[in-house]
Write an enzyme that holds these catalytic residues in place. Structure first.
Site, PDB file in Angstrom:
ATOM      1  N   HIS A 159      44.305  37.216   5.698  1.00  0.00           N
ATOM      2  CA  HIS A 159      43.603  36.361   6.681  1.00  0.00           C
ATOM      3  C   HIS A 159      42.419  35.665   5.978  1.00  0.00           C
ATOM      4  O   HIS A 159      41.247  35.954   6.260  1.00  0.00           O
ATOM      5  CB  HIS A 159      43.112  37.247   7.829  1.00  0.00           C
ATOM      6  CG  HIS A 159      42.809  36.515   9.092  1.00  0.00           C
ATOM      7  ND1 HIS A 159      41.927  35.468   9.158  1.00  0.00           N
ATOM      8  CD2 HIS A 159      43.294  36.674  10.346  1.00  0.00           C
ATOM      9  CE1 HIS A 159      41.870  35.033  10.400  1.00  0.00           C
ATOM     10  NE2 HIS A 159      42.689  35.740  11.139  1.00  0.00           N
ATOM     11  N   GLU A 264      46.113  31.287   6.023  1.00  0.00           N
ATOM     12  CA  GLU A 264      46.524  32.690   6.026  1.00  0.00           C
ATOM     13  C   GLU A 264      48.002  32.800   5.663  1.00  0.00           C
ATOM     14  O   GLU A 264      48.862  32.579   6.506  1.00  0.00           O
ATOM     15  CB  GLU A 264      46.285  33.274   7.423  1.00  0.00           C
ATOM     16  CG  GLU A 264      44.915  32.962   7.998  1.00  0.00           C
ATOM     17  CD  GLU A 264      44.835  33.211   9.500  1.00  0.00           C
ATOM     18  OE1 GLU A 264      45.610  34.021  10.032  1.00  0.00           O
ATOM     19  OE2 GLU A 264      44.003  32.573  10.154  1.00  0.00           O
TER      20      GLU A 264
HETATM   21  C1  BG6 Z   1      44.397  34.110  13.518  1.00  0.00           C
HETATM   22  C2  BG6 Z   1      45.229  33.912  14.764  1.00  0.00           C
HETATM   23  O1  BG6 Z   1      45.212  34.600  12.500  1.00  0.00           O
HETATM   24  O2  BG6 Z   1      43.366  35.062  13.766  1.00  0.00           O
HETATM   25  C3  BG6 Z   1      44.327  33.530  15.929  1.00  0.00           C
HETATM   26  O3  BG6 Z   1      46.208  32.923  14.515  1.00  0.00           O
HETATM   27  C4  BG6 Z   1      43.203  34.521  16.090  1.00  0.00           C
HETATM   28  O4  BG6 Z   1      45.117  33.451  17.107  1.00  0.00           O
HETATM   29  C5  BG6 Z   1      42.471  34.666  14.766  1.00  0.00           C
HETATM   30  O5  BG6 Z   1      42.323  34.065  17.100  1.00  0.00           O
HETATM   31  C6  BG6 Z   1      41.313  35.659  14.788  1.00  0.00           C
HETATM   32  O6  BG6 Z   1      41.733  36.897  15.233  1.00  0.00           O
HETATM   33  P1  BG6 Z   1      40.698  38.083  15.367  1.00  0.00           P
HETATM   34  O7  BG6 Z   1      41.482  39.252  15.881  1.00  0.00           O
HETATM   35  O8  BG6 Z   1      40.148  38.323  13.985  1.00  0.00           O
HETATM   36  O9  BG6 Z   1      39.639  37.614  16.318  1.00  0.00           O
END
Ligand code: BG6
Length: 296
Positions: A159, A264
């Site tokens: 991510h 990501e």
């Molecule tokens: C991304 C998703 O990978 O992560 C989004 O596609 C999401 O939908 C984002 O909002 C952040 O997620 P989190 O759980 O870290 O708030």
């Protein structure tokens, strides 16, 4: 010292340039910061929790065994969004190479909090994260081994929060022609635009994109970041923009969305099945490259 370990962090410093560094939090084995000659490449929220109480907002959190929330998939329906790897204390396994400077972290069921582990049908696994720093690049690689006696399914994703100057001057290239699932509109379509640009929230999964296509983040016509994938078929492009940022308590400053874009790479548009004893490997390489338009 090129590899320094503290109770909570591991810091790698390139032997030829003390300002080329990567800092990794043991919690989640999350890369928090990566500098090339002093210039930060990643975005980290000033409100990120670094005390192990929560997954880190920024850097490179690790998503396993589920991407997002999948209430309809029996095996993962009770897991929190993006699984447990980013919110577990990984073990530092030490330095494995000097050139390039390489360290490893490991995660097994024994590291994961019982309340999370019990939500994944008690599957046995070993994860090894390898982080390699060169003068111009950062490579993160994952090995996932099924150490159980039955097959299980998983998603994996890096991510990656990249640092940019201004989201409205930023484009993401090399995705035209790809199948896209828009998580906001909940529709799939073929990407027709030559580049992805940002004038509001973007949350898209580009699916089964050939590894031969590098994803480039381009700022005012200049390539800022290049991302190369190995065995990572999908690419999520995410920017929360104004409203979504407001709703995330650990997203600070509130206008920080202007200075970040998440690219990501992962295996998330379907589940990968791993047989007992099988190992799955994948990596992302972040580096600086010239602008290369890779047509469809
Ligand atoms: C991304 C998703 O990978 O992560 C989004 O596609 C999401 O939908 C984002 O909002 C952040 O997620 P989190 O759980 O870290 O708030």
């Amino acid at each position: 010292m090129t590899v320094e370990e503290t109770e909570t962090h591991v810091i790698l410093t390139h032997p030829k340039n003390p300002q080329t560094q990567v800092s990794i939090l043991k919690h989640g084995a999350t890369v928090l910061s990566w500098t090339i000659k002093g210039k930060e490449q990643l975005w980290l929220s000033t409100g990120a929790k670094l005390d192990g109480s929560k997954a880190v907002r920024g850097g490179i959190p690790l998503v396993f065994p589920v991407f997002g929330k999948k209430p309809d998939v029996e095996a993962v329906k009770d897991l929190p969004q993006h699984g447990f790897a980013r919110d577990s204390p990984w073990e530092f396994l030490g330095q494995t190479k000097e050139e390039p400077l390489t360290v490893q972290f490991g995660l097994g069921p024994e590291n994961v909090r019982e309340e999370l582990l019990s939500k994944w049908s008690g599957n046995d696994f070993t994860l090894i994260l390898t982080v390699e720093l060169t003068e111009e690049s950062l490579k993160t690689s994952i090995e996932i081994e099924n150490t159980d006696s039955h097959p299980w399914d998983f998603n994996w994703l890096f991510h990656t929060y990249l640092q940019i100057d201004d989201i409205e001057d930023t484009l993401v290239s090399n995705l035209p022609g790809e199948l896209c699932y828009d998580q906001l509109l909940k529709i799939s379509y073929e990407e027709k635009h030559p580049v992805v640009d940002f004038h509001g929230e973007v949350d898209r999964i580009y699916q089964k994109v050939s590894d031969s296509k590098n994803i480039q983040v381009v700022a005012l016509g200049k390539p800022l970041h290049t991302l190369k994938r190995d065995n990572l078929q999908d690419v999520v492009v995410w920017n929360p923009w104004i409203e979504k940022s407001k709703g995330m308590g650990d997203f600070l400053p509130k206008d920080g969305f202007k200075n970040m874009v998440c690219i990501e790479p992962g295996h998330v548009s379907d589940f990968k099945t791993l047989q007992p004893g099988e190992i799955w490997r994948a990596s992302q390489l972040l580096f600086q490259d010239e602008l290369k338009y890779q047509a469809v």
